[in-house]
Design a protein around this motif. Structure first.
Motif, PDB file in Angstrom:
ATOM      1  N   VAL A  10      30.282  15.249  15.433  1.00  0.00           N
ATOM      2  CA  VAL A  10      30.964  15.231  16.109  1.00  0.00           C
ATOM      3  C   VAL A  10      30.394  14.181  17.055  1.00  0.00           C
ATOM      4  N   SER A  11      28.918  14.269  16.749  1.00  0.00           N
ATOM      5  CA  SER A  11      27.776  14.527  18.028  1.00  0.00           C
ATOM      6  C   SER A  11      26.358  13.712  17.069  1.00  0.00           C
ATOM      7  N   ASP A  26      25.038  24.624  12.333  1.00  0.00           N
ATOM      8  CA  ASP A  26      24.968  23.497  11.211  1.00  0.00           C
ATOM      9  C   ASP A  26      24.245  23.577   9.846  1.00  0.00           C
ATOM     10  N   THR A  69      28.179  20.645  15.489  1.00  0.00           N
ATOM     11  CA  THR A  69      28.076  19.474  16.660  1.00  0.00           C
ATOM     12  C   THR A  69      27.632  18.153  15.574  1.00  0.00           C
ATOM     13  N   GLN A 104      34.910  23.664  21.277  1.00  0.00           N
ATOM     14  CA  GLN A 104      33.734  25.016  20.289  1.00  0.00           C
ATOM     15  C   GLN A 104      32.827  23.260  20.532  1.00  0.00           C
ATOM     16  N   ASN A 105      31.473  24.516  21.137  1.00  0.00           N
ATOM     17  CA  ASN A 105      30.492  22.946  21.049  1.00  0.00           C
ATOM     18  C   ASN A 105      29.317  24.029  20.051  1.00  0.00           C
ATOM     19  N   SER A 125      35.120  21.581  13.211  1.00  0.00           N
ATOM     20  CA  SER A 125      35.449  20.841  13.851  1.00  0.00           C
ATOM     21  C   SER A 125      35.769  19.825  15.357  1.00  0.00           C
ATOM     22  N   GLY A 183      23.706  15.688  17.592  1.00  0.00           N
ATOM     23  CA  GLY A 183      23.917  17.190  16.322  1.00  0.00           C
ATOM     24  C   GLY A 183      23.724  16.986  15.063  1.00  0.00           C
TER      25      GLY A 183
END
Length: 400
Positions: free
Chosen positions: A250-251, A262, A247, A243-244, A238, A254
């Motif tokens: 980090v979001s 996830d 998430t 990478q996406n 993470s 997400g």
């Protein structure tokens, strides 16, 4: 052998109570940090909110709720439907008391008529409404004769659909807010049903497996070891890998519109979390267990009362006194926690029966009133404000 063909691990499991109790205490800390601080980082509060909170937190509650569905004796589709409706109603009452009433107080104290746009959040998918919808969906599927594993398969399909439907919307805010109950639109929808139902369904199946556990110690040693490895790998990917895919850490999108990949990792991590608390429960003195598990037995009260205290303390005290370090946040958290515990104790011992009897006398009237206020406020706001005015987690709850 780790498992038995017969149900041998029934009854109340202390590890579940401890997991829920610690989770609600840390969630209150997260809410204090997010509501009345300036998001300083790096810090203990930041780690609790954005690492612990995103990997566990609400996921843990929904996973444990699914486990509870497997363990409860009140498991008919009608009982689940009634329970879902009760939780949804509690969630709407929280929106009225925490949100709507505080917005009107803000208008009265600070002359901010634009705060009326917040009424659009009367129909929003917070965790309690989501829990209510999840109970109702399980009731519907049980009535249709789907078993726990079939429900999990449906939940997997829903999660994959929710992953790909994120952002699919009409750009009409009122409609998108309603669609946000099901999948992630860019409105106020923290817990879309498609994305989050998988945690409830997985919890049900885990609860079923757990009842056949005849060698818990061996199971939890393996689970905890694998969980530590998985957690380390997930944190590394993470934060250190471009990478996406993963998430949630980090979001905020997400977190709220939890993608399938996830979700799978978080389910595995929560199994390991239960294993950790299995060993903690073994070494804790039995005399302290009633105190430690008190929050899990009154989890809705802790959640609702703490949120109301946080919101009103922000409006009345912390609008201009912003918390800027962990010591201040932890002090505010401790104050909210102590008040929450005292209110829950007083309410459960002296007011619960009287309150329930008062509302039971005109249950239909009060229920209709709650839904009318939330839906009416939502419709009024949508009809009187431009979409750009509506606050949500996408814009930091600011109003133009």
């Amino acid at each position: 052998m780790i498992f038995s063909k017969q149900r041998v691990n029934t009854g109340r499991q202390l590890e579940f109570d401890l997991v829920k109790a610690v989770t609600i205490l840390l969630m209150i800390w997260t809410h204090v940090f997010e509501t009345i601080s300036n998001y300083f980082e790096p810090s203990l509060s930041h780690i609790n909110a954005y690492v612990r909170g995103n990997m566990f937190g609400a996921v843990t509650f929904m996973f444990c709720m699914g486990i509870g569905m497997s363990y409860t004796r009140h498991n008919s589709s009608r009982e689940f439907l009634n329970r879902g409706f009760q939780i949804l109603t509690i969630g709407l009452i929280l929106i009225i008391v925490r949100d709507m009433m505080s917005w009107f107080l803000s208008i009265a104290l600070f002359s901010r008529p634009q705060s009326l746009a917040f009424l659009a959040l009367g129909v929003s998918n917070d965790i309690l409404p989501f829990a209510g919808y999840a109970y109702m969906l399980v009731a519907l599927l049980k009535h249709a004769k789907f078993g726990k594993w079939s429900i999990l398969a449906i939940a997997v399909v829903m999660s994959i659909l929710g992953t790909f439907l994120r952002g699919v919307q009409t750009d009409v805010y009122g409609i998108d807010q309603i669609l946000g109950i099901f999948w992630g639109t860019y409105s106020e929808c923290y817990f879309p049903l498609f994305n989050w139902f998988i945690f409830v369904a997985a919890g049900q199946c885990f609860g079923e497996i757990y009842q056949h556990l005849q060698n818990p110690k061996k199971f939890h040693i393996v689970s905890l070891g694998l969980g530590i490895i998985l957690c380390a790998a997930y944190l590394f990917v993470s934060f250190k890998v471009e990478q996406n895919v993963f998430t949630a850490l980090v979001s905020e999108i997400g977190l709220a519109h939890r993608p399938f990949q996830d979700a799978i990792v978080c389910i595995a991590l929560n199994v390991s979390l239960i294993s950790l608390f299995y060993f903690i429960a073994k070494v804790l003195p039995k005399k302290v267990m009633p105190v430690l598990t008190h929050p899990s037995k009154h989890i809705n009260q802790y959640y609702c009362i703490s949120w109301v205290l946080i919101f009103y303390s922000y409006i009345l005290v912390f609008r201009k006194i912003v918390l800027t370090n962990d010591i201040q946040v932890l002090s505010a958290w401790l104050g909210v926690l102590v008040l929450t515990i005292l209110i829950v104790i007083v309410w459960s011992r002296y007011l619960k029966e009287k309150t329930e009897a008062f509302f039971a006398r005109r249950r239909v009237f009060w229920t209709v009133l709650v839904y009318a206020i939330c839906i009416g406020g939502f419709v009024w706001a949508v009809c009187n404000y431009d979409a750009s005015c509506f606050p949500n987690f996408q814009n930091g709850y600011t109003v133009k």
